[in-house]
Design an enzyme around this catalytic site. Structure first.
Site, PDB file in Angstrom:
ATOM      1  N   GLU A  74      11.042  -4.594   3.764  1.00 44.07           N
ATOM      2  CA  GLU A  74      11.019  -6.061   3.456  1.00 44.07           C
ATOM      3  C   GLU A  74      10.672  -6.135   2.104  1.00 44.07           C
ATOM      4  OE1 GLU A  74       9.453  -4.807   6.182  1.00 44.07           O
ATOM      5  OE2 GLU A  74       9.581  -6.251   7.837  1.00 44.07           O
TER       6      GLU A  74
ATOM      7  N   LYS B 212       0.848  -1.265   0.125  1.00 46.17           N
ATOM      8  CA  LYS B 212      -0.048   0.001   0.134  1.00 46.17           C
ATOM      9  C   LYS B 212       0.786   1.322  -0.081  1.00 46.17           C
ATOM     10  CE  LYS B 212      -3.366   2.253   2.797  1.00 46.17           C
ATOM     11  NZ  LYS B 212      -4.117   2.228   4.096  1.00 46.17           N
TER      12      LYS B 212
ATOM     13  N   GLY C 143      -4.440  -2.094   5.266  1.00 46.88           N
ATOM     14  CA  GLY C 143      -4.018  -2.998   4.743  1.00 46.88           C
ATOM     15  C   GLY C 143      -4.534  -4.469   5.051  1.00 46.88           C
ATOM     16  N   ARG C 144      -5.052  -4.583   6.451  1.00 45.26           N
ATOM     17  CA  ARG C 144      -5.311  -5.927   6.691  1.00 45.26           C
ATOM     18  C   ARG C 144      -6.834  -6.055   6.325  1.00 45.26           C
ATOM     19  NH1 ARG C 144      -4.253  -2.725  10.782  1.00 45.26           N
ATOM     20  NH2 ARG C 144      -5.787  -1.880  12.090  1.00 45.26           N
TER      21      ARG C 144
ATOM     22  N   HIS D  50      -2.469 -33.225  18.798  1.00 45.59           N
ATOM     23  CA  HIS D  50      -1.295 -33.905  19.156  1.00 45.59           C
ATOM     24  C   HIS D  50      -0.186 -33.072  19.729  1.00 45.59           C
ATOM     25  CE1 HIS D  50      -3.108 -37.490  17.739  1.00 45.59           C
ATOM     26  NE2 HIS D  50      -3.690 -36.806  16.823  1.00 45.59           N
TER      27      HIS D  50
ATOM     28  N   LYS E 123      10.078  -0.314  13.617  1.00 46.28           N
ATOM     29  CA  LYS E 123      10.816   0.037  12.343  1.00 46.28           C
ATOM     30  C   LYS E 123      11.663   1.130  12.477  1.00 46.28           C
ATOM     31  CE  LYS E 123       6.208  -1.016   9.761  1.00 46.28           C
ATOM     32  NZ  LYS E 123       5.287  -0.367   8.985  1.00 46.28           N
TER      33      LYS E 123
ATOM     34  N   GLU F 102      -3.811  -6.642  15.304  1.00 44.33           N
ATOM     35  CA  GLU F 102      -3.265  -5.255  14.638  1.00 44.33           C
ATOM     36  C   GLU F 102      -4.509  -4.244  15.112  1.00 44.33           C
ATOM     37  OE1 GLU F 102       0.097  -4.651  11.842  1.00 44.33           O
ATOM     38  OE2 GLU F 102      -1.617  -4.300  10.533  1.00 44.33           O
TER      39      GLU F 102
HETATM   40  O1  F6P Z   1       2.862  -4.269   9.884  1.00 42.55           O
HETATM   41  C1  F6P Z   1       2.447  -2.945   9.772  1.00 42.55           C
HETATM   42  C2  F6P Z   1       1.955  -2.677   8.264  1.00 42.55           C
HETATM   43  O2  F6P Z   1       1.778  -1.476   8.306  1.00 42.55           O
HETATM   44  C3  F6P Z   1       0.548  -3.511   8.112  1.00 42.55           C
HETATM   45  O3  F6P Z   1      -0.463  -2.712   8.632  1.00 42.55           O
HETATM   46  C4  F6P Z   1       0.746  -3.545   6.737  1.00 42.55           C
HETATM   47  O4  F6P Z   1      -0.319  -4.320   6.221  1.00 42.55           O
HETATM   48  C5  F6P Z   1       1.979  -3.834   6.354  1.00 42.55           C
HETATM   49  O5  F6P Z   1       2.711  -3.221   7.270  1.00 42.55           O
HETATM   50  C6  F6P Z   1       2.564  -3.669   5.018  1.00 42.55           C
HETATM   51  O6  F6P Z   1       2.478  -2.444   4.804  1.00 42.55           O
HETATM   52  P1  F6P Z   1       2.384  -2.206   2.751  1.00 42.55           P
HETATM   53  O7  F6P Z   1       1.271  -2.547   2.358  1.00 42.55           O
HETATM   54  O8  F6P Z   1       2.324  -0.595   3.120  1.00 42.55           O
HETATM   55  O9  F6P Z   1       3.880  -2.427   2.255  1.00 42.55           O
END
Ligand code: F6P
Length: 504
Positions: free
Chosen positions: A199, A193, A246-247, A363, A472, A332
């Protein structure tokens, strides 16, 4: 009245109900097996094994009514600024439903429809271009929903195009995903987003270099200029918007991996299932509203029975990622200690959500669920009709599902304390008729709405996540220290970096 005051009657009810073992609550009122259940489309939900009786349940429903659950749901669907701290709506419902009256919601729905046209074109292009594999790069909300749906809904052995996911920044994760893939027959989707997530950018660069051909690189982002700076041309950037969290975003172009794996029609069936749940929660009164019932049960377990964790136990291998998905959605969203106005919540909020698929987990950790000192309320998720050919296996799976739910609630007495099962472990049964895009869509939408209604009870914002920012920021400042270019300020971190350096 404060939120804590509103919850006080629940505690009084819990003190009364707690005097009767759950097995007796159930045995004394056999009709609750039917009366504490609801069907919504492809989902049968049964709350008969929750540790409340009719009177306590009535108190819970009155709480939902007094908090105007119906009006609060309407506000969400209409696009009011429910995400107060970030001053924006949370219009994930508009990605799949056009049931609201407002211009904002209609406009959002139209944008989502246009984006689906663009998705269809990409799916066609990928499926007809000799591409055999797609790597979806993203993390958190840009990963967990698509990953769950692809895993749950892909045919055995995968579809015409195999979809892989790369989320973790760990180098082996990329190595493992790329091992065995042919760059000339692979496409990559960079889903972010913000297009600023460390990452995703690192893995995105890695994929871009590995592909050696930009024409099979797509982006899904609300930040078009950053995606363009990354080198992806406008015609290969699909939209996201700041009015979708995002979620809550798997219904948007973030769901492109799903559409590639199961086809665009399958993706739209997922949306239809969610829309069916939207239509239900928007019109049904609290007492017949599945999301409201689920949310109030969560509040009962957390605030009245004071249970600190919540299990989710899918009895279907295809839903093994449901706990991971729900961990982000619920924790979250609801992992907050201040209310919308900044004041302390004053009551416990989100429990720890965890779980795993049955029967494997029987188990591993079920011993603790049956005889540990702490009761863990659980959501069981079962699937009535199997799609797999092995009928005996499915019968065994279903009998285990039913047995565990019964054993948790009723327990069993014994003269031998080691062989005694206390019971009283509350659980909800969510039974899907079959696992289809439609039923999965409905189930996930139910959880989304339950989460929102829990946030209404606690007076917190379900749509921000400032808690994830501090780590972060610190990681960014520590990067030079890890590279040996500077020194960390914190003494413990400094010592740990020395340890790491000594081993490199
Ligand atoms: O974990 C934090 C977060 O901001 C989430 O809310 C989000 O889904 C994720 O990082 C990834 O963010 P982006 O879609 O901006 O890469």
């Amino acid at each position: 009245m404060t939120h804590a005051d509103r919850l006080a009657p629940l505690r009084a009810e819990a003190a009364r109900v707690n005097q009767t073992p759950l097995r007796d609550l159930i045995a004394d009122d056999p009709a609750r097996a039917r009366d504490f259940a609801l069907r919504v489309g492809p989902i049968h939900a049964n709350f008969a094994r929750q540790r409340y009786d009719r009177e306590a349940l009535d108190t819970l429903f009155r709480l939902g009514e007094s908090l105007d659950f119906d009006a609060r749901l309407k506000a969400l669907f209409e696009g009011e600024e429910v995400n107060v701290t970030e001053r924006r709506p949370a219009l994930h419902t508009a990605l799949r439903s056009d049931v609201a009256d407002s211009e904002t919601a209609h406009a959002s729905n139209a944008m989502a429809r246009d984006a689906r046209e663009a998705m269809r074109a990409v799916v066609d292009a990928i499926r007809t271009s000799g591409v055999t594999d797609v790597v979806s790069v993203g993390i958190g909300g840009s990963d967990l929903g698509p990953r769950l749906a692809v895993d749950a809904l892909s045919p055995p052995g995968g579809g015409a195009v195999r979809v892989h996911f790369l989320s973790n920044v760990y180098g082996h994760a990329a190595q493992r995903v790329l091992a065995g893939l042919d760059p000339s027959r692979t496409a990559a989707l960079l889903i972010s987003k913000s297009f600023g997530t460390q990452e995703t950018l690192l893995n995105g660069r890695l994929l871009r270099d590995w592909l050696g051909n930009d024409s099979r690189l797509y982006a899904i982002s609300a930040n078009v200029s950053r995606a363009a700076d990354f080198g992806i041309p406008a015609e290969r950037i699909l939209p996201m918007w700041d009015w979708v969290g995002g979620r809550y975003s798997m219904w948007s172009a973030v769901g492109l991996p799903i559409a590639i794996a199961i086809g665009m029609d399958g993706f739209e069936a997922l949306l239809d299932g969610a829309a069916e749940m939207d239509a239900h929660v928007l019109v049904e009164p609290v007492r017949r509203n599945l999301a409201a019932w689920h949310a109030l049960t969560a509040v009962w377990n957390r605030n009245a029975l004071e249970l600190a964790s919540q299990g989710v136990l899918p009895y279907d291998e295809r839903l093994r990622l449901l706990p991971n998905y729900l961990q982000q959605l619920v924790m979250e969203s609801l992992g907050k200690s201040v209310r919308i106005d900044g004041s302390e919540v004053g009551v416990e909020t989100v429990p720890v959500w965890w779980g795993g698929p049955g029967t494997d987990t029987q188990h591993s950790f079920f011993q603790a669920l049956h005889q540990g000192t702490t009761a863990v309320p659980c959501d069981f998720v079962g699937v009535a009709r199997a799609d797999a050919p092995f009928r005996d296996n499915h019968d065994a799976l279903l009998s285990n599902l039913l047995a565990q739910s019964e054993a948790f609630a009723n327990g069993q007495d014994s003269d031998d304390p080691h062989r005694r099962y206390p019971g009283g472990r509350p659980n909800t049964m969510l039974l899907l008729d079959a696992l289809t895009p439609r039923s999965l869509g409905s189930l996930i939408a139910m959880y989304e709405h339950s989460v929102y209604l829990q946030s209404v009870v606690w007076g917190i914002n379900a749509f921000d996540q400032f808690g994830v920012e501090l780590g972060k920021q610190i990681a960014n400042t520590l990067l030079p220290a890890v590279r040996g270019e500077s020194e960390a300020d914190d003494a413990v971190t400094r010592a740990l970096i020395d340890e790491i350096a000594a081993q490199r």
